[in-house]
Motif scaffolding. Structure first.
Motif, mmCIF file in Angstrom:
data_model
loop_
_atom_site.group_PDB
_atom_site.id
_atom_site.type_symbol
_atom_site.label_atom_id
_atom_site.label_comp_id
_atom_site.label_asym_id
_atom_site.label_seq_id
_atom_site.Cartn_x
_atom_site.Cartn_y
_atom_site.Cartn_z
ATOM 1 N N HIS A 178 -26.115 8.414 -36.100
ATOM 2 C CA HIS A 178 -25.946 8.013 -34.712
ATOM 3 C C HIS A 178 -25.187 6.879 -34.439
ATOM 4 N N VAL A 179 -24.472 6.560 -33.229
ATOM 5 C CA VAL A 179 -24.029 5.404 -32.811
ATOM 6 C C VAL A 179 -25.076 4.844 -31.925
ATOM 7 N N HIS A 180 -25.516 3.683 -32.430
ATOM 8 C CA HIS A 180 -26.677 2.944 -31.455
ATOM 9 C C HIS A 180 -26.093 1.755 -30.579
ATOM 10 N N ALA A 181 -26.702 1.549 -29.575
ATOM 11 C CA ALA A 181 -26.242 0.778 -28.488
ATOM 12 C C ALA A 181 -26.022 -0.622 -28.765
ATOM 13 N N MET A 182 -26.423 -1.328 -29.614
ATOM 14 C CA MET A 182 -26.313 -2.605 -29.949
ATOM 15 C C MET A 182 -25.681 -2.933 -31.328
ATOM 16 N N ALA A 183 -24.705 -4.102 -31.460
ATOM 17 C CA ALA A 183 -24.113 -4.165 -32.796
ATOM 18 C C ALA A 183 -24.895 -5.181 -33.589
ATOM 19 N N SER A 184 -26.062 -4.594 -34.028
ATOM 20 C CA SER A 184 -26.876 -5.293 -34.983
ATOM 21 C C SER A 184 -27.727 -4.334 -35.834
ATOM 22 N N CYS A 185 -27.946 -4.898 -37.105
ATOM 23 C CA CYS A 185 -28.757 -4.169 -37.954
ATOM 24 C C CYS A 185 -30.017 -5.045 -38.474
ATOM 25 N N GLU A 186 -30.281 -6.050 -37.623
ATOM 26 C CA GLU A 186 -31.344 -6.786 -38.042
ATOM 27 C C GLU A 186 -32.832 -5.965 -38.105
ATOM 28 N N HIS A 187 -33.765 -6.578 -38.459
ATOM 29 C CA HIS A 187 -35.166 -5.918 -38.163
ATOM 30 C C HIS A 187 -35.118 -4.413 -38.703
ATOM 31 N N ASP A 188 -34.636 -3.991 -40.125
ATOM 32 C CA ASP A 188 -34.594 -2.622 -40.381
ATOM 33 C C ASP A 188 -33.959 -1.925 -39.492
ATOM 34 N N GLY A 203 -31.428 1.735 -28.970
ATOM 35 C CA GLY A 203 -31.492 3.254 -28.867
ATOM 36 C C GLY A 203 -30.103 3.926 -29.157
ATOM 37 N N HIS A 204 -30.011 5.125 -29.128
ATOM 38 C CA HIS A 204 -28.538 5.858 -29.167
ATOM 39 C C HIS A 204 -27.862 5.330 -28.105
ATOM 40 N N LEU A 205 -26.517 5.114 -28.406
ATOM 41 C CA LEU A 205 -25.519 5.063 -27.136
ATOM 42 C C LEU A 205 -25.800 6.078 -26.195
ATOM 43 N N ASP A 206 -25.894 5.372 -24.849
ATOM 44 C CA ASP A 206 -26.403 6.427 -23.922
ATOM 45 C C ASP A 206 -25.582 5.870 -22.601
ATOM 46 N N PRO A 207 -24.388 5.352 -22.387
ATOM 47 C CA PRO A 207 -24.124 4.910 -21.292
ATOM 48 C C PRO A 207 -24.045 5.553 -19.993
ATOM 49 N N ASP A 208 -24.287 6.847 -19.953
ATOM 50 C CA ASP A 208 -24.442 7.638 -18.768
ATOM 51 C C ASP A 208 -25.750 7.629 -18.381
ATOM 52 N N LYS A 209 -26.879 7.096 -19.297
ATOM 53 C CA LYS A 209 -28.336 7.065 -19.006
ATOM 54 C C LYS A 209 -28.821 8.522 -18.787
ATOM 55 N N PHE A 210 -28.369 9.464 -19.729
ATOM 56 C CA PHE A 210 -28.986 10.756 -19.785
ATOM 57 C C PHE A 210 -30.539 10.793 -20.185
ATOM 58 N N GLY A 211 -30.810 10.076 -21.239
ATOM 59 C CA GLY A 211 -32.170 9.837 -21.772
ATOM 60 C C GLY A 211 -32.476 11.007 -22.548
ATOM 61 N N LYS A 212 -31.408 11.749 -22.914
ATOM 62 C CA LYS A 212 -32.009 13.007 -24.017
ATOM 63 C C LYS A 212 -31.059 12.993 -25.117
ATOM 64 N N HIS A 213 -31.827 13.368 -26.269
ATOM 65 C CA HIS A 213 -31.241 13.812 -27.452
ATOM 66 C C HIS A 213 -30.921 15.122 -27.534
ATOM 67 N N VAL A 214 -29.700 15.444 -27.407
ATOM 68 C CA VAL A 214 -29.411 16.866 -27.399
ATOM 69 C C VAL A 214 -28.129 17.437 -28.436
ATOM 70 N N GLY A 215 -27.818 16.335 -29.199
ATOM 71 C CA GLY A 215 -26.881 16.412 -30.269
ATOM 72 C C GLY A 215 -25.496 16.228 -29.779
ATOM 73 N N PRO A 216 -24.308 16.469 -30.687
ATOM 74 C CA PRO A 216 -23.134 15.776 -30.343
ATOM 75 C C PRO A 216 -22.348 16.727 -29.669
ATOM 76 N N TYR A 217 -22.723 17.998 -29.420
ATOM 77 C CA TYR A 217 -21.847 18.904 -28.648
ATOM 78 C C TYR A 217 -22.279 19.253 -27.371
ATOM 79 N N ASP A 218 -23.231 18.799 -26.663
ATOM 80 C CA ASP A 218 -23.605 18.938 -25.543
ATOM 81 C C ASP A 218 -23.414 17.869 -24.676
ATOM 82 N N GLY A 219 -22.508 17.631 -23.400
ATOM 83 C CA GLY A 219 -22.171 16.780 -22.613
ATOM 84 C C GLY A 219 -23.304 16.145 -21.837
ATOM 85 N N ASN A 220 -24.666 16.714 -22.007
ATOM 86 C CA ASN A 220 -25.869 16.332 -20.885
ATOM 87 C C ASN A 220 -26.873 15.350 -21.861
#
Length: 170
Positions: A69-79, A85-102
């Motif tokens: 996944h691409v995560h929101a912040m450019a940091s790898c600190e603290h494990d 969380g996952h990059l979600d600029p449109d604030k969908f709040g759902k994990h539905v995979g790379p092929y669903d635009g929602n």
């Protein structure tokens, strides 16, 4: 004079086209409580007409299928937890995979690691381009990803085992 101007314009067009298609190299490290651990290779990101292709050149990973996944912040600190969380600029709040635009924009196809711990099979993220991922983090999870929040949130990938900070400028 017209010929010189045309040549100059053509040269600038070729030069700017070359810049637009430049690859982005993302070094990947094992996660640790204090930030970057051992470097395990890199992932090369390239724009295509079909989306963003991510070509891993990784070693030293547990064999199997891993959440990627691409995560929101450019940091790898603290494990890897500081990557958010996952990059979600449109604030969908759902994990539905790379092929669903929602769903999360940062949801990628799974990463496949061979029996020797190497990952070399490219993945295509059809909703992404280079400009979307800059200044974020690329994360590899311990477990697989079912592209759903059921039965476990975020595809069930679990622990963050490797991470790379994606530079804003390259």
């Amino acid at each position: 004079m017209k010929t010189i101007n045309r040549l100059l314009i053509a040269g600038l067009a070729l030069f700017s086209t070359g810049l637009a298609s430049a690859s982005l190299v993302i070094p990947i490290f094992l996660t640790t409580p204090n930030g970057d651990g051992q470097e395990i290779g890199e992932v090369i990101a390239d724009d295509t007409i079909y989306g963003l292709i991510l070509t891993p050149k990784l070693h030293g990973l547990p064999p199997g299928i891993h959440g990627f996944h691409v995560h929101a912040m450019a940091s790898c600190e603290h494990d890897g937890m500081m990557a958010g969380g996952h990059l979600d600029p449109d604030k969908f709040g759902k994990h539905v995979g790379p092929y669903d635009g929602n769903g999360h924009l940062g949801d990628l196809p799974v990463l496949i690691v061979d029996a020797k711990g190497n990952a070399t099979i490219p993945v295509l993220a059809p909703r992404l381009k280079l400009y979307y991922i800059k200044n974020h983090a690329l994360m590899i999870h311990a477990g697989s990803d079912n592209y759903s929040d059921v039965p476990r949130k975020l595809g069930g990938g679990g622990e963050r085992i490797a991470c790379g900070k994606i530079p804003y400028y390259s």
